[in-house]
Scaffold this motif. Structure first.
Motif, PDB file in Angstrom:
ATOM      1  N   ASP A 294       0.826  -1.207   0.000  1.00  0.00           N
ATOM      2  CA  ASP A 294       0.000   0.000   0.000  1.00  0.00           C
ATOM      3  C   ASP A 294       0.858   1.253   0.000  1.00  0.00           C
ATOM      4  O   ASP A 294       1.964   1.282   0.561  1.00  0.00           O
ATOM      5  CB  ASP A 294      -0.899   0.026   1.246  1.00  0.00           C
ATOM      6  N   SER A 295       0.315   2.294  -0.614  1.00  0.00           N
ATOM      7  CA  SER A 295       0.834   3.644  -0.394  1.00  0.00           C
ATOM      8  C   SER A 295       0.085   4.190   0.820  1.00  0.00           C
ATOM      9  O   SER A 295      -1.142   4.068   0.900  1.00  0.00           O
ATOM     10  CB  SER A 295       0.588   4.520  -1.623  1.00  0.00           C
ATOM     11  N   VAL A 296       0.809   4.786   1.781  1.00  0.00           N
ATOM     12  CA  VAL A 296       0.186   5.106   3.066  1.00  0.00           C
ATOM     13  C   VAL A 296       0.508   6.522   3.511  1.00  0.00           C
ATOM     14  O   VAL A 296       1.537   7.110   3.141  1.00  0.00           O
ATOM     15  CB  VAL A 296       0.626   4.109   4.165  1.00  0.00           C
ATOM     16  N   LEU A 297      -0.396   7.048   4.346  1.00  0.00           N
ATOM     17  CA  LEU A 297      -0.213   8.282   5.096  1.00  0.00           C
ATOM     18  C   LEU A 297      -0.514   7.948   6.548  1.00  0.00           C
ATOM     19  O   LEU A 297      -1.588   7.417   6.852  1.00  0.00           O
ATOM     20  CB  LEU A 297      -1.157   9.375   4.583  1.00  0.00           C
ATOM     21  N   THR A 298       0.426   8.232   7.451  1.00  0.00           N
ATOM     22  CA  THR A 298       0.227   7.918   8.868  1.00  0.00           C
ATOM     23  C   THR A 298       0.303   9.196   9.692  1.00  0.00           C
ATOM     24  O   THR A 298       1.054  10.134   9.347  1.00  0.00           O
ATOM     25  CB  THR A 298       1.279   6.920   9.380  1.00  0.00           C
ATOM     26  N   PHE A 299      -0.474   9.232  10.766  1.00  0.00           N
ATOM     27  CA  PHE A 299      -0.408  10.324  11.744  1.00  0.00           C
ATOM     28  C   PHE A 299      -0.064   9.720  13.099  1.00  0.00           C
ATOM     29  O   PHE A 299      -0.742   8.828  13.597  1.00  0.00           O
ATOM     30  CB  PHE A 299      -1.747  11.059  11.834  1.00  0.00           C
ATOM     31  N   GLY A 300       1.031  10.205  13.710  1.00  0.00           N
ATOM     32  CA  GLY A 300       1.411   9.769  15.045  1.00  0.00           C
ATOM     33  C   GLY A 300       1.958   8.365  15.114  1.00  0.00           C
ATOM     34  O   GLY A 300       2.093   7.806  16.214  1.00  0.00           O
ATOM     35  N   MET A 301       2.293   7.771  13.985  1.00  0.00           N
ATOM     36  CA  MET A 301       2.850   6.421  13.969  1.00  0.00           C
ATOM     37  C   MET A 301       3.636   6.219  12.682  1.00  0.00           C
ATOM     38  O   MET A 301       3.517   6.999  11.729  1.00  0.00           O
ATOM     39  CB  MET A 301       1.742   5.363  14.064  1.00  0.00           C
ATOM     40  N   HIS A 302       4.458   5.158  12.670  1.00  0.00           N
ATOM     41  CA  HIS A 302       5.236   4.816  11.484  1.00  0.00           C
ATOM     42  C   HIS A 302       4.764   3.476  10.937  1.00  0.00           C
ATOM     43  O   HIS A 302       4.403   2.574  11.703  1.00  0.00           O
ATOM     44  CB  HIS A 302       6.730   4.725  11.817  1.00  0.00           C
ATOM     45  N   ASP A 303       4.774   3.357   9.626  1.00  0.00           N
ATOM     46  CA  ASP A 303       4.480   2.079   8.983  1.00  0.00           C
ATOM     47  C   ASP A 303       5.799   1.311   8.862  1.00  0.00           C
ATOM     48  O   ASP A 303       6.728   1.769   8.183  1.00  0.00           O
ATOM     49  CB  ASP A 303       3.865   2.321   7.604  1.00  0.00           C
ATOM     50  N   PRO A 304       5.897   0.138   9.494  1.00  0.00           N
ATOM     51  CA  PRO A 304       7.172  -0.599   9.476  1.00  0.00           C
ATOM     52  C   PRO A 304       7.657  -0.959   8.081  1.00  0.00           C
ATOM     53  O   PRO A 304       8.870  -1.119   7.877  1.00  0.00           O
ATOM     54  CB  PRO A 304       6.851  -1.860  10.291  1.00  0.00           C
ATOM     55  N   SER A 305       6.736  -1.102   7.127  1.00  0.00           N
ATOM     56  CA  SER A 305       7.172  -1.468   5.775  1.00  0.00           C
ATOM     57  C   SER A 305       7.974  -0.347   5.124  1.00  0.00           C
ATOM     58  O   SER A 305       8.712  -0.592   4.162  1.00  0.00           O
ATOM     59  CB  SER A 305       5.965  -1.818   4.903  1.00  0.00           C
ATOM     60  N   TYR A 306       7.879   0.866   5.628  1.00  0.00           N
ATOM     61  CA  TYR A 306       8.650   2.000   5.114  1.00  0.00           C
ATOM     62  C   TYR A 306       9.705   2.460   6.124  1.00  0.00           C
ATOM     63  O   TYR A 306      10.845   2.741   5.751  1.00  0.00           O
ATOM     64  CB  TYR A 306       7.730   3.172   4.776  1.00  0.00           C
ATOM     65  N   ALA A 307       9.310   2.560   7.404  1.00  0.00           N
ATOM     66  CA  ALA A 307      10.230   3.083   8.419  1.00  0.00           C
ATOM     67  C   ALA A 307      11.231   2.045   8.876  1.00  0.00           C
ATOM     68  O   ALA A 307      12.307   2.393   9.390  1.00  0.00           O
ATOM     69  CB  ALA A 307       9.438   3.608   9.618  1.00  0.00           C
ATOM     70  N   GLY A 308      10.885   0.751   8.690  1.00  0.00           N
ATOM     71  CA  GLY A 308      11.761  -0.298   9.177  1.00  0.00           C
ATOM     72  C   GLY A 308      11.676  -0.415  10.689  1.00  0.00           C
ATOM     73  O   GLY A 308      10.839   0.199  11.353  1.00  0.00           O
ATOM     74  N   THR A 309      12.570  -1.193  11.241  1.00  0.00           N
ATOM     75  CA  THR A 309      12.577  -1.393  12.700  1.00  0.00           C
ATOM     76  C   THR A 309      13.573  -0.483  13.401  1.00  0.00           C
ATOM     77  O   THR A 309      13.471  -0.253  14.604  1.00  0.00           O
ATOM     78  CB  THR A 309      12.905  -2.861  13.020  1.00  0.00           C
ATOM     79  N   ASP A 310      14.526   0.055  12.672  1.00  0.00           N
ATOM     80  CA  ASP A 310      15.523   0.945  13.250  1.00  0.00           C
ATOM     81  C   ASP A 310      15.188   2.382  12.849  1.00  0.00           C
ATOM     82  O   ASP A 310      15.543   2.836  11.759  1.00  0.00           O
ATOM     83  CB  ASP A 310      16.920   0.558  12.763  1.00  0.00           C
ATOM     84  N   LEU A 311      14.491   3.077  13.754  1.00  0.00           N
ATOM     85  CA  LEU A 311      14.047   4.435  13.428  1.00  0.00           C
ATOM     86  C   LEU A 311      15.202   5.422  13.366  1.00  0.00           C
ATOM     87  O   LEU A 311      15.035   6.536  12.856  1.00  0.00           O
ATOM     88  CB  LEU A 311      13.016   4.901  14.455  1.00  0.00           C
ATOM     89  N   SER A 312      16.362   5.034  13.868  1.00  0.00           N
ATOM     90  CA  SER A 312      17.509   5.944  13.797  1.00  0.00           C
ATOM     91  C   SER A 312      18.001   6.142  12.364  1.00  0.00           C
ATOM     92  O   SER A 312      18.771   7.067  12.088  1.00  0.00           O
ATOM     93  CB  SER A 312      18.656   5.413  14.666  1.00  0.00           C
ATOM     94  N   LEU A 313      17.541   5.288  11.456  1.00  0.00           N
ATOM     95  CA  LEU A 313      17.918   5.453  10.041  1.00  0.00           C
ATOM     96  C   LEU A 313      17.159   6.592   9.375  1.00  0.00           C
ATOM     97  O   LEU A 313      17.481   6.973   8.246  1.00  0.00           O
ATOM     98  CB  LEU A 313      17.676   4.144   9.283  1.00  0.00           C
ATOM     99  N   ILE A 314      16.151   7.114  10.058  1.00  0.00           N
ATOM    100  CA  ILE A 314      15.435   8.295   9.544  1.00  0.00           C
ATOM    101  C   ILE A 314      16.228   9.524   9.975  1.00  0.00           C
ATOM    102  O   ILE A 314      16.332   9.827  11.174  1.00  0.00           O
ATOM    103  CB  ILE A 314      13.993   8.358  10.086  1.00  0.00           C
ATOM    104  N   LYS A 315      16.787  10.245   9.038  1.00  0.00           N
ATOM    105  CA  LYS A 315      17.619  11.411   9.323  1.00  0.00           C
ATOM    106  C   LYS A 315      16.813  12.689   9.102  1.00  0.00           C
ATOM    107  O   LYS A 315      16.146  12.845   8.077  1.00  0.00           O
ATOM    108  CB  LYS A 315      18.851  11.421   8.417  1.00  0.00           C
ATOM    109  N   PHE A 316      16.914  13.603  10.085  1.00  0.00           N
ATOM    110  CA  PHE A 316      16.102  14.814  10.061  1.00  0.00           C
ATOM    111  C   PHE A 316      16.947  16.045   9.723  1.00  0.00           C
ATOM    112  O   PHE A 316      18.121  16.146  10.107  1.00  0.00           O
ATOM    113  CB  PHE A 316      15.425  15.013  11.412  1.00  0.00           C
ATOM    114  N   SER A 317      16.283  16.981   9.026  1.00  0.00           N
ATOM    115  CA  SER A 317      16.868  18.280   8.707  1.00  0.00           C
ATOM    116  C   SER A 317      15.835  19.352   9.032  1.00  0.00           C
ATOM    117  O   SER A 317      14.640  19.172   8.753  1.00  0.00           O
ATOM    118  CB  SER A 317      17.255  18.377   7.231  1.00  0.00           C
ATOM    119  N   PRO A 318      16.240  20.466   9.613  1.00  0.00           N
ATOM    120  CA  PRO A 318      15.278  21.527   9.940  1.00  0.00           C
ATOM    121  C   PRO A 318      14.741  22.189   8.672  1.00  0.00           C
ATOM    122  O   PRO A 318      15.443  22.309   7.661  1.00  0.00           O
ATOM    123  CB  PRO A 318      16.096  22.500  10.780  1.00  0.00           C
TER     124      PRO A 318
END
Length: 721
Positions: free
Chosen positions: A232-256
């Motif tokens: 599925d293509s997904v939009l989530t609020f207040g949660m992550h979809d594991p199929s996209y975010a994976g199990t290691d959330l530290s791999l999501i890198k943030f920029s201001p």
């Protein structure tokens, strides 16, 4: 899909709320959204010929879909009063419009008008409860959300896009509706604590009562199944979809998020720090970017993430260098076109996070191109195109300060990454019940495995294979794509198909007529025996024939008496048997020869002997024998040559016989006497039989003035009754 030059809402009246008490009471009621984490499966359609994604919602008890748009911050729906082309559904699909005249929907005394780089909408502003996902209580619900009801929509693919409006998921400070309705400017520019009834952005209501670490949304999008999309293509609020975010959330890198010059964050935009290309999998070239044309104090260009944009957009000088790495320049229309089988490996780095673009998203299906050929046709559109002026599609915008960013990154880029848009950048261990100011950030996690991506590109573009089958509401989405790309082509195909069908029908009719004529000719030959086609022999024997499409049909083939026939008679001295005569009679009637022309004296005697009645006198008049013009080759008075193809022949004979049948005996005798006198005059001319037997009387040339005309035009010249 960002609003061009930040145009604000215009109101022809005071921006105060509608005086109706229901709206005021509703606005003072709870305005928070439900705090449950929500995962929403996105729908799909086509906008400007490219794949777009839609959000299912429920407003006023009506289930609708809206285009997901992170490039703008206003929510609007096409209303029942919209009569523009975009609202009518011009590409083979219908448009579902919103009915604002229902309970729970309240008008405000203000109007909105929003213009995008392509398209726009305008109309009055309303408030009402909005359920994102569906009306299920477990999904996000916003009370008293302000939104526009457009009665004028232009250049929006509502039909093939399968959406009824646009839901802007941009920051509240960029809401054009908020600019008119919001009286709490401080809260508005802070992007938090915004009353939903005072903003067109749904994020204000969704995040109003959320704690830190819960004020985020995640976006994951798939390509079509034909090109390897899975899940599925997904939009989530207040949660992550594991199929996209994976199990290691530290791999999501943030920029201001990069704010505007007034230090207010209005767009989901970050710095684009690097752009590289890989040639043949061996050499990596870095494309020079230059400085930002939007932010004068920035050393890097700015990139805005826009889920409603059809393609990626960027500065012309950067794109010339990008496509120049493959020896490709802009076409005569300024567009960049590439061979579909050319694998382009492009990597974009945003805020230190490198995102390789899937090669199937580096070039996109397109109807045509006018670029220069390098040994093959340019069948695909490069996913990066030059940023154009809204007033003309052929020139770049000269004043970059009008733009929100140097690059617009669309779904063709975003499908290669999991994207998180947040106020906090806290994805683990959020603080409970703590809100605080919104500090917008963009998180990215690369999704593309280039080894697998190259294999998928080879199968789809080189081997012409499909990797799956997509569907949308029970329909093949590829069919919807064709509707979006080739509505005019379908009309042309329909016209050509209709013409082909007409030509086929005409050809079948013509073939049937010719086949029927050939069959009749063969039947005549079978009846008459050898020599029936010998026109000279027939006329030499005194047997005048009627010619139809090259077939000679003797008029005297039914006679049982062969004693008076010359030995050269093609029918033979023995004539025909009774069975053959019956068959010949039927065949001759098909060709327009009537019984009264065929019935000789022996036939009449035989019918009298058998008791069969004979109605009236046998009509063997002069014009029956000869027709209105005497045949110069036959004077024996016993045959006639008619235009048997005449459509009036049958009716004329019927009317004539009915007329004679009603005449008194005396008048009928007078009529027959006049014909007999005319017959005597014709008998004075020498017959063809006399000429054959060597007994010429007078000049054999026919005296009838129409004789030469018959010789010029042949025996098919029509004869009148």
């Amino acid at each position: 899909m960002w609003p061009f030059h930040q145009r604000r809402v215009r109101s022809s009246r005071s921006p105060t709320p509608h005086s109706g008490t229901s709206a005021s009471i509703k606005r003072q009621a709870t305005t928070s959204a439900s705090s449950n984490a929500t995962r929403i499966v996105l729908g799909r359609g086509y906008s400007n010929g490219q794949l777009t994604y839609t959000i299912p919602i429920s407003v006023g008890g009506q289930n609708l879909s809206v285009q997901m748009d992170t490039g703008s911050a206003d929510f609007w729906l096409a209303g029942n009063d919209c009569k523009t082309t975009s609202c009518k559904g011009q590409q083979g699909a219908s448009v579902t419009r919103f009915n604002q005249d229902v309970d729970g929907i309240y008008p405000l005394d203000a109007d909105f008008s929003i213009d995008y780089l392509v398209g726009g909408a305008s109309g009055p502003i309303y408030t009402g409860d909005v359920h994102i996902g569906s009306a299920d209580p477990s999904n996000v619900t916003i009370s008293s959300q302000a939104f526009g009801v457009a009665n004028d929509v232009n250049a929006e693919d509502l039909d093939v896009g399968k959406f009824s409006g646009v839901m802007g998921l941009g920051l509240p400070a960029n809401s054009l509706i908020q600019n008119t309705l919001n009286t709490t400017v401080e809260e508005g520019v802070a992007n938090s604590g915004v009353d939903p009834s005072m903003t067109g952005s749904v994020l204000g209501g969704i995040w109003q009562a959320e704690s830190q670490g819960r004020r985020f949304m995640g976006i994951g999008m798939q390509r079509l199944e034909e090109e390897g999309g899975k899940g599925d293509s997904v939009l989530t609020f207040g949660m992550h979809d594991p199929s996209y975010a994976g199990t290691d959330l530290s791999l999501i890198k943030f920029s201001p998020v990069v704010p505007d010059a007034d230090d207010v964050a209005r767009q989901w935009r970050v710095y684009l720090t690097q752009l590289t290309v890989s040639l043949n999998g061996n050499t990596t070239d870095q494309i020079p970017l230059g400085f930002s044309g939007v932010a004068s104090d920035s050393a890097y260009p700015l990139a805005l993430l826009d889920t409603a944009a059809s393609i990626n957009l960027g500065p012309t000088n950067v794109l010339n260098a990008l496509y120049g790495a493959w020896g490709i320049g802009p076409g005569t229309d300024g567009g960049y076109y590439v061979p579909c089988d050319l694998q382009m490996n492009i990597t974009v780095t945003l805020g230190g996070v490198s995102i390789p673009i899937h090669p199937l998203d580096a070039s996109l299906n397109s109807g045509s191109g006018t670029g220069q050929s390098i040994g093959g046709g340019y069948d695909c559109l490069g996913s990066f195109q030059a940023l154009k002026s809204p007033s003309t599609s052929s020139s770049s915008i000269s004043d970059a300060s009008q733009l929100p960013a140097d690059f617009i990154l669309s779904n063709s880029f975003l499908r290669s990454a999991y994207t998180v848009l947040t106020c906090d950048a806290i994805v683990t261990d959020p603080l409970p019940n703590v809100g605080g100011p919104c500090k917008p950030q963009v998180g990215l996690r690369p999704l593309v495995n280039m080894t697998k991506a190259s294999d998928e590109f080879h199968q789809v573009r080189i081997l012409k294979q499909t990797l799956g089958k997509s569907s949308l509401n029970g329909q093949d989405e590829s069919n919807v794509h064709q509707k979006a790309l080739s509505g005019g082509v379908k009309i042309v195909i329909g016209c050509v198909s209709a013409l082909v069908v007409i030509l086929i029908i005409f050809g079948l009719v013509l073939w049937g007529v010719r086949r029927q004529r050939r069959r009749l000719a063969l039947q005549d030959a079978d009846l008459a025996g050898p020599g029936i086609g010998d026109e000279k022999g027939l006329r030499a024997g005194g047997y005048q024939g009627a010619e139809d499409a090259g077939t000679v049909m003797p008029m005297r083939t039914l006679s049982k008496d062969a004693q008076n026939r010359p030995s050269s008679d093609a029918l033979g001295a023995s004539g025909l048997s009774a069975t053959q005569r019956a068959k010949a009679r039927k065949l001759q009637q098909i060709h327009g020869v009537f019984d009264d022309e065929l019935m000789l004296e022996e036939d009449e005697a035989e019918r009298t002997k058998s008791g069969e009645p004979i109605a009236g006198p046998r009509p063997m008049w002069d014009d029956d024998r000869y027709g209105p013009f005497k045949d110069p080759s036959n004077n024996d008075g016993n045959s006639s040559l008619w235009d048997i193809s005449s459509t009036g022949y049958v009716d004329a004979r019927r009317v004539k016989n009915e007329y004679l049948g009603r005449l008194p005996d005396r008048e009928r005798e007078a009529f027959l006497q006049r014909n007999q006198d005319h017959d005597n005059d014709q008998a004075q001319s020498p017959s063809l039989e006399q000429q054959v037997e060597g007994r010429p009387d007078e000049d054999p040339e026919p005296s009838h003035p129409r004789g030469p005309a018959r010789e010029r035009h042949g025996s098919n010249t029509p004869l009148l009754l």
